[in-house]
Design a protein around this motif. Structure first.
Motif, PDB file in Angstrom:
ATOM      1  N   TRP A 105       5.578   5.922  -0.235  1.00  0.00           N
ATOM      2  CA  TRP A 105       6.576   4.563  -0.818  1.00  0.00           C
ATOM      3  C   TRP A 105       5.587   3.632  -0.399  1.00  0.00           C
ATOM      4  O   TRP A 105       5.095   3.840   0.428  1.00  0.00           O
ATOM      5  CB  TRP A 105       7.542   4.640   0.939  1.00  0.00           C
ATOM      6  CG  TRP A 105       6.915   5.486   1.758  1.00  0.00           C
ATOM      7  CD1 TRP A 105       7.054   6.135   2.758  1.00  0.00           C
ATOM      8  CD2 TRP A 105       6.778   4.319   3.125  1.00  0.00           C
ATOM      9  NE1 TRP A 105       6.300   6.899   4.046  1.00  0.00           N
ATOM     10  CE2 TRP A 105       6.569   5.659   4.600  1.00  0.00           C
ATOM     11  CE3 TRP A 105       6.882   3.158   3.625  1.00  0.00           C
ATOM     12  CZ2 TRP A 105       5.717   5.046   5.481  1.00  0.00           C
ATOM     13  CZ3 TRP A 105       6.924   2.616   4.423  1.00  0.00           C
ATOM     14  CH2 TRP A 105       6.138   3.669   5.880  1.00  0.00           C
ATOM     15  N   GLU A 106       6.349   2.257  -0.459  1.00  0.00           N
ATOM     16  CA  GLU A 106       5.716   1.162  -0.169  1.00  0.00           C
ATOM     17  C   GLU A 106       5.443   0.450   0.932  1.00  0.00           C
ATOM     18  O   GLU A 106       6.394   0.715   1.569  1.00  0.00           O
ATOM     19  CB  GLU A 106       5.368   0.591  -1.642  1.00  0.00           C
ATOM     20  CG  GLU A 106       4.973   1.006  -3.179  1.00  0.00           C
ATOM     21  CD  GLU A 106       3.608   0.896  -2.526  1.00  0.00           C
ATOM     22  OE1 GLU A 106       2.837  -0.379  -2.481  1.00  0.00           O
ATOM     23  OE2 GLU A 106       3.308   1.650  -3.488  1.00  0.00           O
ATOM     24  N   HIS A 107       4.911  -0.117   1.258  1.00  0.00           N
ATOM     25  CA  HIS A 107       4.514  -0.920   2.863  1.00  0.00           C
ATOM     26  C   HIS A 107       3.678  -2.007   2.537  1.00  0.00           C
ATOM     27  O   HIS A 107       2.363  -1.747   2.273  1.00  0.00           O
ATOM     28  CB  HIS A 107       4.502  -0.214   4.026  1.00  0.00           C
ATOM     29  CG  HIS A 107       4.985  -0.728   5.131  1.00  0.00           C
ATOM     30  ND1 HIS A 107       3.672  -2.282   5.430  1.00  0.00           N
ATOM     31  CD2 HIS A 107       5.770  -0.477   6.155  1.00  0.00           C
ATOM     32  CE1 HIS A 107       4.315  -2.690   6.901  1.00  0.00           C
ATOM     33  NE2 HIS A 107       5.591  -2.270   7.223  1.00  0.00           N
ATOM     34  N   MET A 161       0.433  -1.245  -0.072  1.00  0.00           N
ATOM     35  CA  MET A 161      -0.027  -0.026   0.242  1.00  0.00           C
ATOM     36  C   MET A 161       0.563   1.178   0.081  1.00  0.00           C
ATOM     37  O   MET A 161       2.291   1.449   0.506  1.00  0.00           O
ATOM     38  CB  MET A 161      -1.250  -0.434   1.417  1.00  0.00           C
ATOM     39  CG  MET A 161      -2.152   1.243   1.343  1.00  0.00           C
ATOM     40  SD  MET A 161      -2.640   0.960   2.626  1.00  0.00           S
ATOM     41  CE  MET A 161      -4.274   0.042   2.242  1.00  0.00           C
ATOM     42  N   ARG A 162       0.635   2.506  -0.462  1.00  0.00           N
ATOM     43  CA  ARG A 162       1.256   3.147  -1.446  1.00  0.00           C
ATOM     44  C   ARG A 162       0.789   4.350   0.543  1.00  0.00           C
ATOM     45  O   ARG A 162       0.063   3.814   1.275  1.00  0.00           O
ATOM     46  CB  ARG A 162       0.083   4.736  -1.791  1.00  0.00           C
ATOM     47  CG  ARG A 162       1.069   3.797  -3.033  1.00  0.00           C
ATOM     48  CD  ARG A 162       1.231   5.212  -3.596  1.00  0.00           C
ATOM     49  NE  ARG A 162       1.379   4.964  -4.712  1.00  0.00           N
ATOM     50  CZ  ARG A 162       2.075   5.501  -6.444  1.00  0.00           C
ATOM     51  NH1 ARG A 162       1.050   6.897  -6.446  1.00  0.00           N
ATOM     52  NH2 ARG A 162       1.843   4.816  -7.272  1.00  0.00           N
ATOM     53  N   CYS A 163       2.416   4.351   1.369  1.00  0.00           N
ATOM     54  CA  CYS A 163       2.316   5.733   2.431  1.00  0.00           C
ATOM     55  C   CYS A 163       2.822   6.641   2.720  1.00  0.00           C
ATOM     56  O   CYS A 163       3.109   7.048   1.697  1.00  0.00           O
ATOM     57  CB  CYS A 163       3.145   4.707   3.382  1.00  0.00           C
ATOM     58  SG  CYS A 163       2.217   2.832   3.831  1.00  0.00           S
TER      59      CYS A 163
END
Length: 140
Positions: A131-133, A1-3
């Protein structure tokens, strides 16, 4: 998910539904799900000013117990508005939303909806920009 990493107390204000717009110096074309990450920095002086102090207190928070270094909520980014001089003359944004953001001309207001705090914060190191997580589906 985009953060998106947001400094405190602004990240918590978003997670609590007290702030619906995140103001940034840059435009985004992204629309969709987003996770709100509370950065490590807490602006304690801001937490002591009104209406920040009373809004946080209403939800049981002070500068000393805000989450930091963790994903604290998820929601949707649905729009991005460029802040213009005419917007203020039209009375937008309104109320505490104006106080909780930086609405100088030329900045951008990102509209967030459906923001829901996570039951358990997810420790994570933040970054600049998106950023992705791998936020688990059931955590949201």
């Amino acid at each position: 998910m985009r953060c998106l990493t947001i400094r405190q107390p602004w990240a918590t204000l978003i997670a609590l539904g007290e702030k619906s717009f995140e103001t940034r110096s840059w435009r985004t074309a992204y629309r969709g799900e987003i996770a709100i990450h509370a950065g490590l920095k807490i602006d304690k002086a801001v937490c002591l000013r009104e209406p920040f102090q009373s809004v946080l207190a209403r939800h049981g928070f002070t500068a000393d117990n805000l989450p930091a270094g963790a994903i604290i909520a998820t929601g949707s980014l649905i729009n991005c508005y460029e802040v213009t001089a005419g917007m203020a003359e039209e009375g937008w944004p309104y109320g505490s939303e104006y106080i909780f953001g930086d609405y100088r001309e030329g900045r951008f207001a990102w509209e967030l909806t459906g923001v829901t705090p996570l039951e358990d914060n997810i420790p994570a190191k933040g970054r600049l920009g998106f950023w992705e997580h791998p936020v688990p589906q059931r955590e949201r």
